[in-house]
Design a protein around this motif. Structure first.
Motif, PDB file in Angstrom:
ATOM      1  N   ARG A 212       0.821  -1.215   0.000  1.00 22.31           N
ATOM      2  CA  ARG A 212       0.000   0.000   0.000  1.00 22.31           C
ATOM      3  C   ARG A 212       0.857   1.268   0.000  1.00 22.31           C
ATOM      4  NH1 ARG A 212      -2.378  -0.631   6.172  1.00 22.31           N
ATOM      5  NH2 ARG A 212      -0.367  -0.889   7.228  1.00 22.31           N
ATOM      6  N   TRP A 213       2.091   1.166   0.539  1.00 21.82           N
ATOM      7  CA  TRP A 213       2.945   2.341   0.575  1.00 21.82           C
ATOM      8  C   TRP A 213       3.614   2.629  -0.760  1.00 21.82           C
ATOM      9  CZ3 TRP A 213       2.683   5.881   4.191  1.00 21.82           C
ATOM     10  CH2 TRP A 213       2.131   5.518   5.432  1.00 21.82           C
TER      11      TRP A 213
ATOM     12  N   LEU B 216      -3.952   5.434   4.236  1.00 23.63           N
ATOM     13  CA  LEU B 216      -3.285   4.147   4.057  1.00 23.63           C
ATOM     14  C   LEU B 216      -3.199   3.335   5.343  1.00 23.63           C
ATOM     15  CD1 LEU B 216      -0.284   5.205   1.784  1.00 23.63           C
ATOM     16  CD2 LEU B 216      -2.454   4.188   1.093  1.00 23.63           C
TER      17      LEU B 216
END
Length: 487
Positions: A276-277, A406
């Motif tokens: 996700r990063w 996030l």
């Protein structure tokens, strides 16, 4: 120090010293080609460093010996007394690898295989690449300066894979269930190719730092992950990385070296912090590319020499390096918030600076020197404008919004900290650019500019302080401030 340790270190030290003198004498006498003498010394010296952690019981004396030897090596190479290549250029590789070795000794004292194996890969795979490149190569390329070969990179990857498979034939972690050997071979093969890419990106001996540090970090990250999850991650991430390199180079958004560096950085971030990063990285690179294309239609005269060109590996590292470093911290920190906050702040700062620069140069409104408060040409480092500042604030807030979605570890105050850190990073970048970055003026007179040329004079700043260095320094300060804020 135990008598056994003393005997081992004395034998290894004497062997390295004797091999150094022997290979240097053979190269200067023309008995063997210089490149072959250098690689023989490389295998012996780096191989001895790989063996030492496995043969001694106390690493403390090894650390002190390496720390004491490094200044001597730098002096010998820097003064030209040892290690010159055929063209007379200083061979810095033999003086740089001890820096990586020292870092591994300090980082992994309780996991010695993470010291020995990366150094073994550097010793044998790099030598295989040199032999293949000098004897078999037909196609060559240069990503960051030094000439490399396709045959050499392939030989490097194959030897690295053989070493990885020999020492880790089974997944490093078992809790996720048994992973099929072919799945694990895919992961190790992908890592071997990634290390070959790091070697290809290294010039001036820097591959002797990139390769062992990169190998140790990835292997250490593997130890923190479930085997099944690791395979699933890499089987998705590796094809995406390849597509990213192809697409960005064809679109001339990034140079070949820049695209490769960005892909490796993305692979590291996905492994260390989670896929996700990757979204902040994609958002930064995509927005920077689009704005760069739009703003570079009329290049400002005062702009940096790289302005309007595909971003290279150094630009990628200076803008995304602190973000990647913070991602690595997420693996070992007991709480997830500090690393997440540092990553968000780093990317907010990079985004704010890039957006402000591109908008400010595109609109070409009134621009003032942030340190001296006097008008300057649009595009000159250290100059700020209303349009650029507002765009930078928008970039910082936008990145803060994205990063806050996030993860759920952020507190309400953290969103404002990320946005303010991004704006502060943008202003710090401008201040450093005004006070420290090198400025030049045409010899016949005219306005100051960032880019040197054949008919320009250095009028202010430090010649080594480029826009890339300013970006790295500002982003690093913001990242460290985020760690301190969350402590």
């Amino acid at each position: 120090m135990h008598h056994h340790d003393l005997a081992v270190l004395a034998a290894l030290g004497a062997g390295i010293a004797a091999l150094t003198l022997l290979t240097e004498a053979a190269a200067r006498a023309g008995v063997v080609p210089t490149w072959l003498a250098r690689k023989c010394l490389h295998v012996g010296a780096v191989g001895a460093c790989a063996c030492a952690p496995l043969w001694v019981s106390d690493l403390g004396p090894v650390v002190w010996l390496v720390a004491a030897a490094e200044p001597v090596l730098l002096w010998l190479v820097g003064t030209g007394r040892l290690m010159r290549e055929e063209g007379g250029r200083r061979s810095w590789g033999i003086a740089l690898f001890p820096l990586a070795y020292l870092a591994l000794l300090l980082a992994f004292p309780h996991n010695r295989l993470l010291i020995a194996l990366p150094m073994g890969i550097l010793a044998l795979a790099d030598a295989a690449a040199a032999v293949a490149g000098n004897l078999l190569a037909r196609r060559f390329f240069a990503l960051t300066g030094d000439r490399k070969s396709v045959a050499g990179s392939l030989a490097f990857a194959l030897v690295a894979l053989a070493l990885l498979w020999f020492f880790f034939p089974q997944p490093l972690t078992v809790p996720g269930g048994q992973t099929h050997p072919w799945a694990w071979l895919f992961v190790l093969g992908s890592l071997a190719c990634a290390l070959a890419c790091l070697e290809a990106l290294g010039s001036g001996g820097m591959d002797n730092v990139y390769v062992p540090v990169g190998a140790a970090l990835f292997l250490a990250a593997f130890q923190q992950l479930y085997a099944a999850w690791l395979f699933a991650l890499w089987v998705a991430a590796v094809p995406l990385a390849i597509l990213f390199v192809v697409w960005t180079t064809r679109r001339k958004t990034l140079s070949a070296a820049g695209a490769l560096a960005a892909a490796l950085m993305g692979l590291w971030v996905a492994t260390a912090a989670g896929p996700r990063w990757l979204l902040p990285l994609f958002a930064f690179f995509l927005s920077s590319a689009l704005m760069g294309r739009w703003a570079s239609r009329q290049k400002p005269r005062a702009a940096d020499a790289k302005y309007g060109r595909p971003r290279d590996a150094l630009q990628v590292l200076c803008n995304g390096g602190p973000y990647a470093a913070a991602a690595g911290a997420a693996l070992w920190m007991p709480a997830p918030e500090p690393a997440a906050l540092a990553m968000a702040a780093a990317m907010a700062g990079a985004t704010a600076d890039t957006w402000s620069s591109e908008f400010g140069q595109a609109f070409k409104g009134p621009t003032i020197d942030i340190a001296r408060l006097r008008p300057v040409q649009p595009g000159l480092s250290g100059g700020i404008s209303l349009a650029g500042t507002l765009a930078g604030v928008a970039g910082a807030v936008g990145m803060a919004l994205l990063c806050s979605r996030l993860t759920d570890v952020f507190r309400p105050l953290d969103f404002w900290f990320i946005a303010l850190a991004g704006v502060a990073g943008m202003l710090l970048d401008s201040l450093l650019g005004a006070l420290l970055q090198a400025k030049y003026r045409p010899s016949e007179g005219g306005d100051r500019q960032d880019a040197p040329g054949p008919n320009t004079l250095h009028v202010s700043g430090y010649s080594w302080m480029t826009n890339d260095a300013v970006n790295l320094l500002a982003n690093t300060v913001v990242t460290l401030a985020a760690f301190a804020f969350s402590a």
